[in-house]
Design a protein around this motif. Sequence first.
Motif, short mmCIF file in Angstrom:
data_model
loop_
_atom_site.label_atom_id
_atom_site.label_comp_id
_atom_site.label_asym_id
_atom_site.label_seq_id
_atom_site.Cartn_x
_atom_site.Cartn_y
_atom_site.Cartn_z
N LEU A 179 59.91 3.97 22.74
CA LEU A 179 60.76 3.15 23.60
C LEU A 179 61.20 3.96 24.81
O LEU A 179 61.63 5.11 24.68
N THR A 180 61.07 3.36 26.00
CA THR A 180 61.53 4.02 27.22
C THR A 180 62.31 3.02 28.07
O THR A 180 61.95 1.85 28.17
N PHE A 181 63.38 3.51 28.66
CA PHE A 181 64.19 2.72 29.58
C PHE A 181 63.72 2.95 31.01
O PHE A 181 63.31 4.05 31.36
N THR A 182 63.82 1.92 31.81
CA THR A 182 63.56 2.03 33.25
C THR A 182 64.64 1.24 33.96
O THR A 182 64.98 0.13 33.55
N GLU A 242 69.16 -13.01 42.96
CA GLU A 242 69.35 -12.47 44.31
C GLU A 242 70.41 -11.37 44.37
O GLU A 242 70.28 -10.40 45.12
N GLU A 243 71.49 -11.53 43.60
CA GLU A 243 72.60 -10.57 43.64
C GLU A 243 72.52 -9.54 42.52
O GLU A 243 73.49 -8.81 42.30
N ILE A 244 71.41 -9.48 41.82
CA ILE A 244 71.27 -8.52 40.73
C ILE A 244 70.48 -7.31 41.23
O ILE A 244 69.31 -7.43 41.58
N HIS A 245 71.16 -6.16 41.26
CA HIS A 245 70.57 -4.95 41.79
C HIS A 245 70.46 -3.83 40.75
O HIS A 245 69.93 -2.76 41.05
N HIS A 246 71.01 -4.08 39.55
CA HIS A 246 71.03 -3.06 38.50
C HIS A 246 70.48 -3.67 37.21
O HIS A 246 71.20 -4.37 36.50
N VAL A 247 69.23 -3.38 36.91
CA VAL A 247 68.54 -3.94 35.75
C VAL A 247 68.01 -2.80 34.89
O VAL A 247 67.47 -1.82 35.40
N VAL A 248 68.17 -2.97 33.58
CA VAL A 248 67.57 -2.04 32.63
C VAL A 248 66.45 -2.78 31.91
O VAL A 248 66.66 -3.88 31.38
N ALA A 272 62.46 -5.96 26.50
CA ALA A 272 63.87 -6.36 26.57
C ALA A 272 64.44 -6.01 27.94
O ALA A 272 63.92 -5.12 28.64
N CYS A 273 65.51 -6.70 28.29
CA CYS A 273 66.15 -6.44 29.57
C CYS A 273 67.63 -6.80 29.50
O CYS A 273 68.09 -7.51 28.61
N GLY A 274 68.33 -6.32 30.49
CA GLY A 274 69.72 -6.67 30.73
C GLY A 274 70.08 -6.20 32.12
O GLY A 274 69.40 -5.33 32.68
N LYS A 314 70.75 -1.19 22.26
CA LYS A 314 70.28 -0.09 23.11
C LYS A 314 70.37 -0.47 24.59
O LYS A 314 70.80 0.34 25.42
N ILE A 315 69.96 -1.69 24.92
CA ILE A 315 70.05 -2.16 26.30
C ILE A 315 71.52 -2.18 26.74
O ILE A 315 71.87 -1.70 27.82
N LEU A 316 72.37 -2.73 25.90
CA LEU A 316 73.80 -2.84 26.21
C LEU A 316 74.40 -1.45 26.46
O LEU A 316 75.14 -1.25 27.44
N GLN A 317 74.08 -0.50 25.62
CA GLN A 317 74.61 0.86 25.79
C GLN A 317 74.12 1.50 27.08
O GLN A 317 74.88 2.18 27.77
#
Length: 153
Positions: free
Chosen positions: A4-7, A45-51, A61-63, A92-95
């Motif tokens: 698993l890797t986060f980006t 449009e206003e979302i600039h921070h995505v994991v 998965a995303c958040g 994990k995404i939430l953290q």
Amino acid sequence: MEKLTFTRVTGQNKDFISLVEQLNAELAIIDGDDHDFYNQYNGLEEIHHVVLLYDKDSHIACGAIKKQNDSTMEIKRMYTAPSFRGKGVASKILQELEHWAAELKQKQLVLETGKRQEDAIALYTKNGYKLISNYGPYVGVENSCCFKKELDQ
């Protein structure tokens, strides 16, 4: 789940958009007639921070977090592919979102979810989010429940 890797990406990332399309399809069924009301507050449009979370090369998965004011960000667009649910992926995404918000000097995170989304409510409660009065566009919306978590600085 192999590796698993986060980006961290923006709301315009194609893998994020793909997961959001899957999320929207599920929510259209869960929310029924209420879907259009909620959907108007879920633009990218206003979302600039995505994991994004990847298992090998697959986005699973995303958040996202969206700025509300100088000290608060709102959690948006949480989604885990069905075959990865029940394995701690959403936590994990939430953290990771909480860490990012703290890096951005935010004091708290808030979110809205539907009362019919029992798994989401369980996730947020398990991760230390407290039920609060509905905020913003969700004030007076009977199907909404809102949560908040203070971040460690």
